[in-house]
Enzyme design. Structure first.
Site, PDB file in Angstrom:
ATOM      1  N   ASP A 314      36.219  62.482  42.772  1.00 28.76           N
ATOM      2  CA  ASP A 314      36.027  62.531  44.397  1.00 28.76           C
ATOM      3  C   ASP A 314      35.133  63.586  44.658  1.00 28.76           C
ATOM      4  OD1 ASP A 314      36.705  61.357  47.081  1.00 28.76           O
ATOM      5  OD2 ASP A 314      37.568  63.402  47.234  1.00 28.76           O
ATOM      6  N   GLU A 345      31.267  61.036  42.729  1.00 28.72           N
ATOM      7  CA  GLU A 345      30.485  60.903  43.944  1.00 28.72           C
ATOM      8  C   GLU A 345      29.636  62.169  43.941  1.00 28.72           C
ATOM      9  OE1 GLU A 345      33.102  59.021  47.730  1.00 28.72           O
ATOM     10  OE2 GLU A 345      33.817  61.005  46.755  1.00 28.72           O
TER      11      GLU A 345
END
Length: 608
Positions: A314, A345
């Site tokens: 994340d 990400e």
């Protein structure tokens, strides 16, 4: 507050000494990093909450650590540390009682499901399906026990119309990896309240599973065994397991066990304030020894103890490149570690000066087996992701084809078609939707007109994703037109909004079969087995709003324009036509020039 001094000895110990509670039948050793503490007390409990300490032991200082050894068998006991008047859960605890109030001491072997020593997963061509543990089975129409729990990952479950559901469905669909939204212990869900819901991007611990998905969150052993059983069941059905890892921030920094034990050591600061690149009130400092080691230790632990097959990071753009590459090297050194997937990400998060963040602009510095979600390909296919919705190629915006063509070869054709960054195919996660923002169906409904053919658009999307270089990734239920009723950010919206509606799996079975057929064809194209396939060639098309190309022995063309396109395939000899926009089970010979109608696709294999 100034950072505490780290001696050379301290850094060496952090690299060599195991932190947390290390159990054996004869003794349990505890070690915790608390550099500025004057004293730390170990507290032992019989239960995970609401019980007095049965033993308190002052711990001994060793440089920037405190340690203690208890003689005897403490399996099944709970513990905390008391530091500066605060009772703190060990950041390296391997399990905990209800709501993570106390760490759990246990023999890891007692959490292994039957046959765990023989558990294995044969690495496969990655095709990823992202799902929340609770969403998977919480549909009221499913007849399944333990809905919303780890234990609901079962075989033998049917939809209301008698079709496959849950694990049998995944196996039939052909996906090879399940990406679980965060299952590391989270802070925002009350494990005593069965109605509490959250995606889990608010970590409380990095070494043990969330208890709200357990049948008994009060027993520190249960959550561990149940998650291992889930993983083993998926492995037995040929499916790998990827964990969503949220190392970039904590739920609330002021009450975080990391901050209470080692003030300001794990977090980035601007003077006296915490930096907030995560948008959650804080950001961790992966470039510092304590946080980097925690990430290294945690990822290795999940691979070794839980047999996980990959990680999704994340807000990876908040982590530094060196740490991400170190994690890759650390996992690679494990048996079978080079087969473990890593992706994240890559959004720009404005890291402090002097740090090379693992974001889009520094992708060239990352190991080429660390992949990123490609926002350019996503937006080209379906339109703008965040903010005001804008149409993409699926909705008829032909300008978006330029973005798609820039990345369909995994970024290898960037100089010809443009784009802002260059990646290798092995670094590309090719996707149209994930848990963030609208589902693909809801995005299409927000950017189109009455009568728009959403079924055809989903098929076109699947065709593009499953025929491009890189790693295809789907949100759970995308293949049966999943909707959340227009919710953009359903992180705490509960089962009503988030559950997978298995009745739609029945209603849109034709689309499911189309996805399944394309997945099977992709698996048959051996060129995709090469991480950075160079066997790619563009094929001229008479229509500039269509794209045609060859990958290995297969020919692909998609045309979402209002006019047909003609492609000359004479040089490829005889072809076996496999699929169009309606079917993936064609088996007709063709050669020479091919006409691909408007809003249609063409897929064929060279006959050698």
């Amino acid at each position: 507050m100034a950072l505490p001094f780290f001696s050379t000895t301290g850094k060496q110990i952090m690299k060599k000494q195991a932190l947390g509670a290390v159990w054996s039948k004869e003794k349990t050793t505890f070690r915790v990093f608390a550099p500025s503490a004057s004293e730390v007390t170990l507290r032992i409990y019989e239960r995970g909450e609401d019980s007095p300490a049965v033993l308190t032991v002052p711990m001994e200082r060793e440089d920037v650590f405190f340690h203690a050894t208890l003689q005897g068998d403490f399996d099944g006991k709970y513990y905390t540390y008391e530091v500066n008047g605060e009772e703190v859960v060990d950041p390296y605890a391997k399990s905990a009682g209800v709501n993570g109030k106390r760490g759990f001491i246990f023999d890891p072997a007692t959490t292994n499901p039957e046959g765990w020593e023989n558990d294995c997963f044969e690495p496969k061509m990655p095709i990823i399906w992202e799902v929340h543990v609770r969403d998977f089975s919480s549909d009221y129409s499913l007849s399944v026990q333990n809905k919303g729990k780890y234990a609901a990952f079962q075989t033998g479950v049917k939809t209301p119309a008698g079709r496959t559901a849950l694990i049998d469905y995944l196996k039939e669909l052909g996906v090879t990896y399940v990406h679980l939204l965060p299952v590391m212990d989270m802070k925002s869900v009350d494990e005593k309240n069965p109605d509490d819901y959250n995606w889990g991007y608010d970590p409380a611990s990095y070494f043990y599973p969330e208890g709200s998905y357990s049948l008994n969150p009060y027993d520190g052993r249960m959550r561990v065994k149940e998650l291992k059983t889930l993983i083993k069941t998926l492995h037995e059905n040929g499916i790998g397991v990827i964990l969503d890892a949220v190392y970039n921030h904590v739920y609330k920094v002021e009450t975080s066990n990391l901050q209470l034990l080692a003030p300001n050591c794990y977090f980035r600061m601007d003077g006296e304030k915490f930096r907030n690149g995560s948008g959650c009130g804080n950001e961790t400092a992966s470039e510092r020894t304590p946080m980097r080691n925690l990430m290294l230790d945690s990822t290795r632990y999940w691979v070794e103890e839980y047999h996980v097959d990959g990680f999704r990071f994340d807000l990876m753009g908040l982590h530094d490149v060196q740490t991400m590459n170190r994690i890759r090297e650390s996992i690679d050194a494990l048996p079978g570690g080079k087969d473990v997937l890593m992706y994240g990400e890559p959004w720009y998060c404005e890291c402090p000066r002097g740090i090379f963040p693992a974001d889009l602009s520094h992708i060239h510095l990352l190991n080429d087996r660390i992949a990123i979600f490609n926002p350019e390909l996503r937006d080209g296919i379906r339109g703008a992701h965040f903010g005001n919705s804008r149409p993409g190629y699926l909705q008829g915006n032909m300008e978006s084809l330029r973005k798609i063509k820039a990345w369909i070869a995994g970024g290898t054709c960037i100089n010809e078609f443009g784009g802002g960054f260059r990646i290798k195919p092995s670094q590309q996660i090719a996707y149209c939707a994930s848990h963030d923002d609208y589902t693909l169906f809801d995005q299409l409904m927000n950017t189109t007109w009455p009568g728009f053919d959403g079924v055809r658009a989903h098929k076109m999307s699947a065709f593009i994703l499953l025929s491009c270089l890189g790693i295809p990734f789907f949100q759970a239920g995308e293949e049966f037109l999943r909707t959340k009723g227009g919710w953009k950010n359903s992180y705490n919206a509960g089962d009503r909004v988030n559950h997978l509606d298995w009745k739609r799996r029945d209603y849109f079975d034709g689309v499911v079969r189309y996805y399944r057929g394309l997945i099977a064809i992709r698996k048959s194209n051996k060129a995709f087995l090469s991480p950075n396939c160079a066997d790619f060639a563009w094929i001229p098309s008479s229509n500039p709003d269509a794209a045609a190309y060859a990958i290995g022995d297969y020919i692909y063309c998609f045309n979402n324009s209002e006019a047909e396109t003609k492609i000359d395939l004479s040089k490829y000899g005889k072809l076996l036509w496999l699929a169009d926009i309606d079917r993936t089970d064609l088996s007709e010979e063709t050669e020479g020039s091919v006409i691909v109608p408007a809003h249609n696709v063409f897929l064929a294999k060279m006959i050698r």
